[in-house]
Scaffold this motif. Structure first.
Motif, PDB file in Angstrom:
ATOM      1  N   ALA A   1      99.313  43.583  63.328  1.00 26.36           N
ATOM      2  CA  ALA A   1      99.929  43.298  62.028  1.00 26.36           C
ATOM      3  C   ALA A   1     101.202  44.107  61.815  1.00 26.36           C
ATOM      4  N   THR A   2     101.362  45.178  62.585  1.00 29.44           N
ATOM      5  CA  THR A   2     102.538  46.045  62.441  1.00 29.44           C
ATOM      6  C   THR A   2     103.547  45.734  63.534  1.00 29.44           C
ATOM      7  N   THR A   3     104.757  45.398  63.136  1.00 25.43           N
ATOM      8  CA  THR A   3     105.829  45.129  64.094  1.00 25.43           C
ATOM      9  C   THR A   3     106.977  46.092  63.834  1.00 25.43           C
ATOM     10  N   VAL A   4     107.260  46.931  64.804  1.00 25.54           N
ATOM     11  CA  VAL A   4     108.358  47.893  64.688  1.00 25.54           C
ATOM     12  C   VAL A   4     109.637  47.233  65.179  1.00 25.54           C
ATOM     13  N   THR A   5     110.687  47.284  64.357  1.00 30.16           N
ATOM     14  CA  THR A   5     111.995  46.771  64.767  1.00 30.16           C
ATOM     15  C   THR A   5     113.014  47.898  64.677  1.00 30.16           C
ATOM     16  N   VAL A   6     113.933  47.925  65.626  1.00 36.14           N
ATOM     17  CA  VAL A   6     114.955  48.974  65.679  1.00 36.14           C
ATOM     18  C   VAL A   6     116.306  48.339  65.968  1.00 36.14           C
ATOM     19  N   ALA A   7     117.368  49.068  65.615  1.00 40.84           N
ATOM     20  CA  ALA A   7     118.733  48.583  65.806  1.00 40.84           C
ATOM     21  C   ALA A   7     119.308  49.117  67.119  1.00 40.84           C
ATOM     22  N   PRO A   8     120.381  48.503  67.638  1.00 41.43           N
ATOM     23  CA  PRO A   8     120.963  48.958  68.913  1.00 41.43           C
ATOM     24  C   PRO A   8     121.417  50.407  68.895  1.00 41.43           C
ATOM     25  N   GLN A   9     121.884  50.902  67.738  1.00 41.62           N
ATOM     26  CA  GLN A   9     122.376  52.279  67.684  1.00 41.62           C
ATOM     27  C   GLN A   9     121.260  53.304  67.526  1.00 41.62           C
ATOM     28  N   THR A  10     120.012  52.851  67.514  1.00 43.93           N
ATOM     29  CA  THR A  10     118.877  53.769  67.426  1.00 43.93           C
ATOM     30  C   THR A  10     118.808  54.638  68.682  1.00 43.93           C
ATOM     31  N   MET A  11     118.577  55.919  68.483  1.00 45.85           N
ATOM     32  CA  MET A  11     118.386  56.810  69.621  1.00 45.85           C
ATOM     33  C   MET A  11     116.987  56.605  70.209  1.00 45.85           C
TER      34      MET A  11
ATOM     35  N   SER B   1     114.930  58.795  71.060  1.00 45.58           N
ATOM     36  CA  SER B   1     113.998  59.707  70.391  1.00 45.58           C
ATOM     37  C   SER B   1     113.468  59.109  69.093  1.00 45.58           C
ATOM     38  N   ASP B   2     114.345  58.464  68.307  1.00 47.07           N
ATOM     39  CA  ASP B   2     113.914  57.874  67.038  1.00 47.07           C
ATOM     40  C   ASP B   2     112.992  56.682  67.265  1.00 47.07           C
ATOM     41  N   CYS B   3     113.245  55.924  68.327  1.00 45.31           N
ATOM     42  CA  CYS B   3     112.372  54.796  68.645  1.00 45.31           C
ATOM     43  C   CYS B   3     110.972  55.287  69.012  1.00 45.31           C
ATOM     44  N   VAL B   4     110.911  56.365  69.788  1.00 42.98           N
ATOM     45  CA  VAL B   4     109.612  56.934  70.165  1.00 42.98           C
ATOM     46  C   VAL B   4     108.830  57.345  68.926  1.00 42.98           C
ATOM     47  N   LEU B   5     109.507  58.017  67.988  1.00 42.07           N
ATOM     48  CA  LEU B   5     108.823  58.462  66.776  1.00 42.07           C
ATOM     49  C   LEU B   5     108.345  57.276  65.942  1.00 42.07           C
ATOM     50  N   ALA B   6     109.165  56.225  65.851  1.00 42.96           N
ATOM     51  CA  ALA B   6     108.763  55.039  65.085  1.00 42.96           C
ATOM     52  C   ALA B   6     107.539  54.383  65.707  1.00 42.96           C
ATOM     53  N   MET B   7     107.506  54.276  67.034  1.00 41.98           N
ATOM     54  CA  MET B   7     106.351  53.689  67.710  1.00 41.98           C
ATOM     55  C   MET B   7     105.118  54.574  67.554  1.00 41.98           C
ATOM     56  N   ALA B   8     105.330  55.886  67.600  1.00 42.44           N
ATOM     57  CA  ALA B   8     104.203  56.805  67.464  1.00 42.44           C
ATOM     58  C   ALA B   8     103.581  56.707  66.077  1.00 42.44           C
ATOM     59  N   GLU B   9     104.428  56.680  65.043  1.00 41.63           N
ATOM     60  CA  GLU B   9     103.907  56.611  63.681  1.00 41.63           C
ATOM     61  C   GLU B   9     103.195  55.285  63.422  1.00 41.63           C
ATOM     62  N   ALA B  10     103.686  54.195  64.037  1.00 36.25           N
ATOM     63  CA  ALA B  10     103.076  52.879  63.832  1.00 36.25           C
ATOM     64  C   ALA B  10     101.880  52.637  64.748  1.00 36.25           C
ATOM     65  N   ARG B  11     101.630  53.570  65.672  1.00 38.13           N
ATOM     66  CA  ARG B  11     100.514  53.446  66.617  1.00 38.13           C
ATOM     67  C   ARG B  11     100.618  52.144  67.423  1.00 38.13           C
ATOM     68  N   THR B  12     101.798  51.861  67.900  1.00 37.87           N
ATOM     69  CA  THR B  12     102.011  50.652  68.684  1.00 37.87           C
ATOM     70  C   THR B  12     102.699  51.002  69.988  1.00 37.87           C
ATOM     71  N   SER B  13     102.537  50.151  70.982  1.00 39.85           N
ATOM     72  CA  SER B  13     103.137  50.411  72.290  1.00 39.85           C
ATOM     73  C   SER B  13     104.375  49.568  72.526  1.00 39.85           C
ATOM     74  N   ALA B  14     104.874  48.887  71.481  1.00 39.59           N
ATOM     75  CA  ALA B  14     106.044  48.032  71.654  1.00 39.59           C
ATOM     76  C   ALA B  14     106.863  48.008  70.376  1.00 39.59           C
ATOM     77  N   ALA B  15     108.157  47.721  70.546  1.00 37.81           N
ATOM     78  CA  ALA B  15     109.067  47.565  69.412  1.00 37.81           C
ATOM     79  C   ALA B  15     110.096  46.510  69.785  1.00 37.81           C
ATOM     80  N   ALA B  16     110.718  45.915  68.788  1.00 39.62           N
ATOM     81  CA  ALA B  16     111.721  44.878  69.024  1.00 39.62           C
ATOM     82  C   ALA B  16     113.105  45.422  68.705  1.00 39.62           C
TER      83      ALA B  16
END
Length: 767
Positions: free
Chosen positions: A200-210, A212-227
């Motif tokens: 139910a949780t979908t993490v989305t990130v922008a191209p300028q995302t670092m 490190s920030d993507c890792v933290l977003a995935m960790a907080e959402a407890r997911t192994s993938a992001a778009a």
């Protein structure tokens, strides 16, 4: 340019003193060498290699404008050096307006925007996600496609996740883990929509995302993938699907993978191995202070996940108890293997401290357990009766932060604490006063740490002497801002900046000091397998000199929230005292009869001349006197000046708690006091220091041994003694500035001859 110079300061360095350190983040200033020479060293080489020598008129720190995130070399004074420190943030806009200056700065260091040494791998907080995933198109299928089709597509493509699309818009991400959970549940109806089993949780990130920030977003959402989408939202074009495998090139051991393994660890032994891997990974990636911010957040996720898994293994995860971190863990500042402080609102499983030790944590303590009503009573006691309840030992509980359990319980406790604080405003003053019980060391000297008491040791008590004072001060301002619980020290300094915008520069520098101190604590603790609470001033094998924060005295002064004039205690270390160097031009030498014509003053704090902390005034005079031939200000020229009462009150507001300094300062002080008595009926309460008396003391102390005997003690003679070139002599601002430069040098000599407190500086000279 004049405005830029007005916000600068003057710094003096003795031979072999460091001005900046290689690979450390840039300070808030660029430096112009006014006098002396500076050597630049590459300390990554073994042995360190000399790269350049710079002299008067050269600059230090221009590489920041050419893309370097940190100092390229260590800069060290080769001789006695005087520097003009100019605010970098004010200098940079001038480059856009002055192309020749921009060309000069560009040519001063061969650094590109993506500068990195050839042997360095870009770190996660320095790598854009789009650069890492360039050329990796996402595997997509319609969200309405059957599970069977989606599984086949994953199998054929070899991808770990695919994007489920509603037309051109992202609907969800389907991962291999989602399919495994579906299979484990009996694999019902393989013809149903794949969207039904996607997370139910979908993490989305922008191209300028670092990364490190993507890792933290995935960790907080407890997911192994992001778009990865065009602007970080679902409604725009998807460019790639981020998975652990896709992030792998940016890391050695993968942080997301470690968190996934923690979530399914079978026992404490498995958690111990993962905990050790996590600390080793943090140590390898903690290359410079800027990396600390995101690594501290990731370390906090590790600590939380290990606790959650322990509670699951023991069967305590379904209880109604709320588990909280306090102290360093509560502030998200625990990167070493020290066990987090745990407080429980409710009941805790038995032997939790033993379980934490089995997970590889150092020095675990039993959790502090009490009911919600008992926690309320404890906070009420600390706030209402802080002396009897010894609140000083309970400060870490004001860092309380919930990590597992019902959040409404914490909300109720925090509301109670806020109400108690509002009812007891005196508590804040007591807490602020406690901040002054631990102050940083005065200095490093020949590999020894010199404490405020004068004690010299070969161990730098990093936590108690430097980190804890910053933590305590920040906590006071967080409470004053209405946020009593659960924030990091750097976040609290941000709150302090909003609370006291006039002190913004102090709090910004304090936050940076906290980052640097925490960086060194983590590096030392992870390397030595300890908490990093103490270390030698120069650790073996590296010159990790801890840059002391020049405004620490200002922070402690700012804690005095009552707004009154601070009366300096005699034993106050010189570095913590704000001196105001004063000079005035008058109509004559009779304090009772003659009047002030001009006033010039400038601040000196922690051995720095603060140009931004200056005062200048022209006063109206009723007649011309023979003194016009000295100061050059005629009655006609003074007509645009201030009336004497207004000028005196403006100066008093500027002076505040400053200790007055001047050459033959007695005349100035008496003339000012005559004016204050004449108009307001009081005298200035501030102590004063005569640079001539201090010079005589130092001559008797032997401070000038090896130099030619001092024949006279005029300001011009002292300028000659210290090779300072006089500017604007016999003007109040000019003489104040020159006196400040002389005083800066005298303070250095005084420190070498045991004149390190205000009382020792103010001792009257007796021939």
């Amino acid at each position: 340019m004049i405005a830029l110079a007005a916000r600068g300061r003057v710094k003096f360095h003795e031979p072999d003193e460091y001005i900046c350190w290689q690979s450390s983040p840039h300070t808030f200033f660029i430096y112009v060498i006014q006098q002396g020479s500076v050597s630049l060293w590459d300390e990554a080489a073994n042995p360190p290699a000399l790269r350049d020598i710079r002299g008067a008129g050269d600059c230090i720190g221009f590489e920041r404008f050419n893309g370097s995130p940190a100092s390229l070399h260590s800069a060290k004074a080769a001789t006695e050096v005087m520097l003009y420190a100019l605010p970098a943030a004010d200098f940079e806009p001038l480059l856009a307006r002055h192309p020749r200056a921009a060309a000069y700065v560009s040519a001063s260091s061969a650094v590109t925007a993506d500068y990195a040494a050839a042997s360095e791998r870009p770190l996660p907080h320095e790598t854009f996600l789009a650069d890492l995933l360039r050329g990796r198109a996402p595997v997509c299928c319609p969200a309405s496609a059957p599970i069977r089709v989606a599984a086949l597509l994953l199998s054929v493509s070899g991808a770990d996740a695919l994007a489920l699309m509603d037309g051109e818009q992202l609907s969800a991400l389907l991962t291999a883990s989602d399919l495994l959970r579906w299979v484990a549940g009996g694999a019902p109806d393989p013809e149903q929509s794949a969207r039904n089993i996607a997370s139910a949780t979908t993490v989305t990130v922008a191209p300028q995302t670092m990364v490190s920030d993507c890792v933290l977003a995935m960790a907080e959402a407890r997911t192994s993938a992001a778009a990865l989408t065009s602007d970080g939202s679902r409604g725009t074009t998807i460019h790639s699907v981020v998975t652990a495998a896709g992030l792998a090139p940016a890391f050695g051991d993968h942080p997301v993978t470690m968190l996934q393994e923690i979530a399914v660890a079978l026992d404490a032994a498995s958690l111990r191995a993962l905990n050790l891997r996590a600390r080793s990974w943090i140590r390898d990636n903690l290359a410079a202070p800027p990396a600390l911010d995101w690594l501290a957040s990731w370390a906090d996720v590790v600590n939380r996940r290990i606790l959650e898994r322990l509670l699951q293994i023991t069967g305590a995860h379904q209880s109604d108890s709320l588990f909280c971190f306090y102290g360093a863990a509560g502030r998200q500042e625990l990167l070493t293997s020290l066990a987090p402080g745990i407080a429980v609102i409710g009941a805790a499983p038995p032997s939790l401290d033993t379980a934490l030790a089995e997970c590889g944590y150092l020095s675990p303590e039993s959790p502090v357990v009490a009911s919600l009503d008992e926690w309320k009573a404890r906070f009420s006691g600390w706030i209402r009766d802080p002396i009897r309840t010894q609140v000083y030992g309970s400060h870490p509980f004001f860092d309380l932060r919930p990590v597992h359990g019902p959040g409404h319980v914490f909300d109720e406790l925090e509301s109670h604490v806020r109400a108690e604080l509002a009812a007891e405003p005196a508590f804040l003053r007591i807490l602020a006063n406690d901040c002054l019980s631990t102050l940083p060391p005065l200095t490093f000297f020949r590999d020894l740490v010199v404490e405020e008491s004068g004690e010299q040791t070969d161990t730098f008590r990093l936590e108690s002497s430097t980190l804890q004072p910053l933590v305590d001060v920040a906590r006071v301002f967080a409470i004053a801002s209405g946020n009593p619980l659960g924030a990091s020290t750097r976040q609290r300094f941000q709150q302090a900046r909003r609370l006291l915008p006039a002190q913004e520069a102090i709090f910004r520098e304090a936050a940076e000091a906290m980052r640097i101190v925490l960086f060194h604590q983590a590096r030392a603790g992870l390397r030595m397998g300890s908490g990093g609470s103490a270390l030698p001033p120069r650790p073996p094998g590296a010159q990790e000199l801890l840059p002391f924060h020049p405004q620490s005295a200002g922070i402690h002064r700012a804690v005095r929230l009552d707004g009154g004039v601070l009366i300096w205690a005699p034993e106050t270390p010189v570095e913590q005292v704000r001196f105001v160097v004063l000079d005035s031009e008058t109509t004559g030498l009779n304090p009772r009869k003659d009047r002030i014509v001009t006033i010039g003053a400038i601040g000196v704090l922690n051995h720095e001349v603060l140009i931004e902390d200056s005062f200048e005034a022209l006063l109206k005079v009723e007649y011309n006197s023979s003194a016009v031939t000295v100061h050059g200000v005629t009655r006609e020229e003074s007509l645009v000046g201030l009336d004497e009462p207004e000028a005196l009150m403006q100066f008093l507001a500027y002076l505040d708690d400053g200790v007055i300094v001047g050459h033959h300062i007695g005349h100035d002080v008496e003339t000012f006091n005559a004016g204050y008595e004449r108009h307001f009926g009081f005298r200035m309460p501030n102590p004063s220091l005569d640079t001539m008396a201090l010079t005589l003391h130092l001559e008797r102390d032997g401070a000038f041994a090896g130099r030619d005997p001092i024949q006279e003690f005029s300001l011009d003679a002292l300028c000659t003694l210290f090779d300072s070139i006089p500017h604007d002599r016999h003007t109040a601002p000019g003489d104040a500035f020159m006196t400040a430069l002389v005083f800066q040098r005298l303070l250095r000599l005084a420190a070498k001859h045991n004149r390190t407190t205000l009382a020792r500086l103010l001792e009257p000279f007796e021939p």
